[in-house]
Design a protein around this motif. Structure first.
Motif, short mmCIF file in Angstrom:
data_model
loop_
_atom_site.label_atom_id
_atom_site.label_comp_id
_atom_site.label_asym_id
_atom_site.label_seq_id
_atom_site.Cartn_x
_atom_site.Cartn_y
_atom_site.Cartn_z
N LEU A 33 -2.82 -5.60 -0.44
CA LEU A 33 -3.10 -4.42 0.39
C LEU A 33 -2.43 -3.18 -0.16
CD1 LEU A 33 -2.81 -5.90 4.01
CD2 LEU A 33 -4.88 -5.48 2.67
N SER A 34 -1.25 -3.35 -0.76
CA SER A 34 -0.57 -2.21 -1.39
C SER A 34 -1.42 -1.64 -2.51
CB SER A 34 0.79 -2.65 -1.93
OG SER A 34 1.40 -1.61 -2.66
N PHE A 35 -2.05 -2.50 -3.30
CA PHE A 35 -2.90 -2.04 -4.39
C PHE A 35 -4.19 -1.41 -3.87
CE2 PHE A 35 -1.09 -5.20 -7.73
CZ PHE A 35 0.13 -4.55 -7.64
N ASN A 36 -4.54 -1.69 -2.62
CA ASN A 36 -5.68 -1.01 -2.00
C ASN A 36 -5.29 0.35 -1.43
OD1 ASN A 36 -7.48 -3.08 -2.51
ND2 ASN A 36 -7.13 -4.10 -0.55
N LEU A 37 -4.10 0.42 -0.84
CA LEU A 37 -3.70 1.62 -0.09
C LEU A 37 -3.31 2.78 -0.98
CD1 LEU A 37 -2.98 2.98 2.62
CD2 LEU A 37 -0.71 1.93 2.42
N GLN A 38 -2.34 2.59 -1.87
CA GLN A 38 -1.79 3.69 -2.65
C GLN A 38 -2.85 4.42 -3.49
OE1 GLN A 38 0.79 2.86 -0.73
NE2 GLN A 38 2.27 3.45 -2.28
N PRO A 39 -3.67 3.70 -4.27
CA PRO A 39 -4.66 4.41 -5.09
C PRO A 39 -5.69 5.17 -4.26
CG PRO A 39 -4.36 2.15 -5.84
CD PRO A 39 -3.69 2.26 -4.52
N SER A 40 -6.06 4.62 -3.10
CA SER A 40 -7.04 5.29 -2.25
C SER A 40 -6.51 6.61 -1.73
CB SER A 40 -7.42 4.37 -1.08
OG SER A 40 -7.93 3.15 -1.54
N LEU A 41 -5.23 6.63 -1.36
CA LEU A 41 -4.62 7.87 -0.89
C LEU A 41 -4.47 8.88 -2.02
CD1 LEU A 41 -1.79 6.27 1.28
CD2 LEU A 41 -3.79 7.49 2.15
N THR A 42 -4.13 8.40 -3.20
CA THR A 42 -3.88 9.29 -4.33
C THR A 42 -5.16 9.96 -4.81
OG1 THR A 42 -2.00 7.94 -5.04
CG2 THR A 42 -2.97 9.41 -6.68
N ILE A 43 -6.25 9.22 -4.90
CA ILE A 43 -7.47 9.77 -5.49
C ILE A 43 -8.10 10.83 -4.58
CG2 ILE A 43 -9.13 8.10 -4.56
CD1 ILE A 43 -10.36 8.08 -7.43
N ILE A 44 -7.86 10.78 -3.28
CA ILE A 44 -8.37 11.82 -2.40
C ILE A 44 -7.76 13.17 -2.75
CG2 ILE A 44 -8.39 12.64 -0.01
CD1 ILE A 44 -8.66 9.76 0.88
N GLY A 45 -6.46 13.17 -3.07
CA GLY A 45 -5.81 14.40 -3.49
C GLY A 45 -6.33 14.92 -4.82
N LYS A 46 -6.94 14.06 -5.64
CA LYS A 46 -7.52 14.49 -6.90
C LYS A 46 -8.86 15.19 -6.69
CE LYS A 46 -4.29 12.37 -9.32
NZ LYS A 46 -3.26 13.11 -10.07
N TYR A 47 -9.62 14.75 -5.69
CA TYR A 47 -10.95 15.29 -5.46
C TYR A 47 -10.97 16.45 -4.46
CZ TYR A 47 -13.85 11.92 -8.03
OH TYR A 47 -14.48 11.21 -9.01
N PHE A 48 -9.94 16.59 -3.63
CA PHE A 48 -9.98 17.57 -2.55
C PHE A 48 -8.72 18.41 -2.53
CE2 PHE A 48 -12.94 14.34 -1.20
CZ PHE A 48 -13.98 15.07 -0.62
N LEU A 49 -8.88 19.69 -2.13
CA LEU A 49 -7.75 20.58 -1.93
C LEU A 49 -7.93 21.35 -0.63
CD1 LEU A 49 -5.11 21.78 -2.93
CD2 LEU A 49 -6.44 23.51 -4.13
N VAL A 50 -8.93 22.23 -0.58
CA VAL A 50 -9.16 23.02 0.63
C VAL A 50 -9.55 22.12 1.79
CG1 VAL A 50 -10.59 24.85 1.64
CG2 VAL A 50 -9.79 25.06 -0.71
N LYS A 51 -10.42 21.14 1.55
CA LYS A 51 -10.90 20.25 2.61
C LYS A 51 -10.10 18.96 2.68
CE LYS A 51 -15.63 21.97 2.06
NZ LYS A 51 -17.03 21.62 1.71
#
Length: 490
Positions: free
Chosen positions: A124-142
């Motif tokens: 579950l750790s390998f599911n959680l951390q990357p999912s949270l990180t990649i959102i910050g790569k694709y989004f800034l204003v939204k």
């Protein structure tokens, strides 16, 4: 103790497009990560009787799973920095599936601790951390909206799993149910496949007239996680980012906002999960039938799934986003009050009311939990920051539910468990309110000083260029002074 500056990502986050597909993948992955340990509580009473163990013994299953999920944070962060989010999430899905299948053959409670708790938790750790990180790569204003939608996966999955687990148990027993759940968790591999690496477009440049093509928030201002990176030499910044991403950024422990967040969360997590873990057993303890007890989790999940994206929308407004830490402090305090008042809820009707209120509180905290961290440290340092946060928080996450179970065993009542959890969260909320107020005041004072120093430096440059005292401001100086002031805000 000055805060550490955020880094320039070196590209323009698209704030949409394939990013919404990535949000869906994160929705599935985060949903299983957070909902699965809570959904397993449906089997606790039966497993407790099967192995003849106490409340505290059976509580260790979810507790170890959550703690392993948090303890795996630094390892997951390093893997994400080296290989990206996609392969790490897919590996986590395989680990979770294998863990549940092997747990279905267990003959001791220790077997469940190892398979479900340790192996499943790291998956579950390998599911959680990357999912949270990649959102910050694709989004800034939204980004607050994207995070809110992704975090809504937890209540949606919980809403689905709560009655499904009861159905599976009635028809296949807990062993057959664990085997089927292992196959279900392989869907995380599909979610990971959607998280393709982002194409890095050139970073926007400041124009000669002082304007900028940077992404802007609702009030027209450049978000702090971008503007704090400007005004530095590109070559130096690029080398520093590579060195940071190579392993983990330990300079975060000199970041005062990060330290405030960390201390408040450690205290909060002592009481965060236990009331949810024991919600169904608490209802059965009061004489509620099994399906009605499972339905309480579904009620909580429905309210939770509405609260998370709604909180994301609220946090993205021009009034809240500049002071988003206050909203998080309120959500933690409100959650603590709900748990302190839980013993007053009597009968099934009272438990339904409690589930409604705590669903809103739980959803608000979860929607803001990682968005506030990203607001403090920026997207480039988020992977390292979340790794540090989760490894330190694994201790209260590990101890919270078992300590609550010990209180239930000693007093034969759930009241003291709710009082302990509510008190811890209420104290955490007050701490965050006070310390965030101080931190915002200090940041504003530093910003005013830096702006004053920048204005004085600009005036000296103008005086040197115009010895005769001719008025006016050179357009070429505007971007430089703006970048210098922005880079020193926090």
């Amino acid at each position: 103790m000055p805060p550490a500056p955020a880094t320039n990502p070196g590209y323009t986050p698209p704030d949409g497009g394939w990013g919404w597909v990535v949000v869906f993948g994160a929705f599935v992955s985060i949903g299983f990560s957070y909902a699965f340990p809570k959904a397993l509580t449906i089997y606790f009473k039966e497993i407790q009787e099967y192995f003849s163990v106490s409340y505290s013994d059976i509580a260790w299953v979810s507790s170890i799973m959550l703690a392993a999920m948090y303890a795996g944070g630094p390892v997951s962060s390093i893997l994400v920095n080296h290989y990206g989010s996609r392969p790490v999430v897919m590996a986590g899905g395989i680990m979770c599936g294998v863990a549940m299948v092997t747990a279905s053959f267990g003959n001791t409670i220790t077997h469940l601790y190892i398979c479900v708790g340790v192996v499943g938790g790291f998956g579950l750790s390998f599911n959680l951390q990357p999912s949270l990180t990649i959102i910050g790569k694709y989004f800034l204003v939204k980004r607050p909206v994207a995070n809110g939608l992704a975090m809504a996966g937890s209540p949606v999955v919980l809403f689905t799993l709560a009655p499904l687990n009861q159905f599976l148990f009635d028809n296949f027993g807990w062993r057959g149910s664990f085997f089927i759940l292992g196959a279900l968790l392989l869907n995380c591999c599909v979610a990971g496949a959607l998280m393709r690496p982002i194409g890095r477009n050139p970073c926007p440049k400041v124009q000669a007239n002082g304007a900028s093509d940077l992404p802007r928030s609702n009030n027209g201002s450049v978000p702090q996680s971008v503007d704090r990176g400007y005004g530095q030499k590109p070559g130096t910044e690029t080398r520093r980012v590579r060195n940071i991403d190579k392993f983990i950024d330990f300079s975060l422990f000199r970041h005062q906002g990060f330290l405030i967040y960390l201390v408040g969360n450690v205290l909060m997590f002592f009481g965060f999960f236990a009331p949810i873990v024991f919600l169904a057993p608490y209802a059965k303890h009061q004489g509620v039938d099994e399906y009605s007890a499972a339905f309480l989790l579904s009620i909580l999940a429905v309210v939770d799934m509405i609260a998370r994206p709604s909180t994301g929308l609220l946090a993205n407004t021009k009034w809240i986003r500049p002071r988003i830490q206050y909203l998080f402090s309120f959500a933690v305090t409100y959650n603590g009050i709900c748990n302190l008042l839980c013993p007053l809820a009597t009968g099934y009707g009272g438990l339904v009311v409690y589930s409604l209120f705590v669903g809103v509180a739980f959803g608000m905290v979860c929607a803001l939990l990682f968005e506030c961290l990203m607001d403090l440290v920026g997207s480039q340092r988020f992977s390292s920051a979340v790794g540090f946060v989760t490894i330190i928080e694994c201790c209260p996450v590990l101890l919270g539910p078992p300590v609550g179970g010990v209180l239930v065993d000693i007093f034969g009542s759930y009241m003291y468990m709710h009082l302990m959890c509510g008190g811890a969260m209420f104290a955490s909320g007050l701490f965050l309110f006070v310390m965030n107020f101080w931190n915002y005041r200090l940041a504003d004072r530093m910003a005013r000083r830096q702006e004053g120093a920048a204005e004085q430096g600009e005036m000296k440059q103008l005086s040197a260029a115009e010895p005769e005292g001719i008025g006016g401001t050179s357009p070429d100086c505007a971007p430089c002074s703006e970048s210098t002031a922005n880079a020193a805000v926090l």
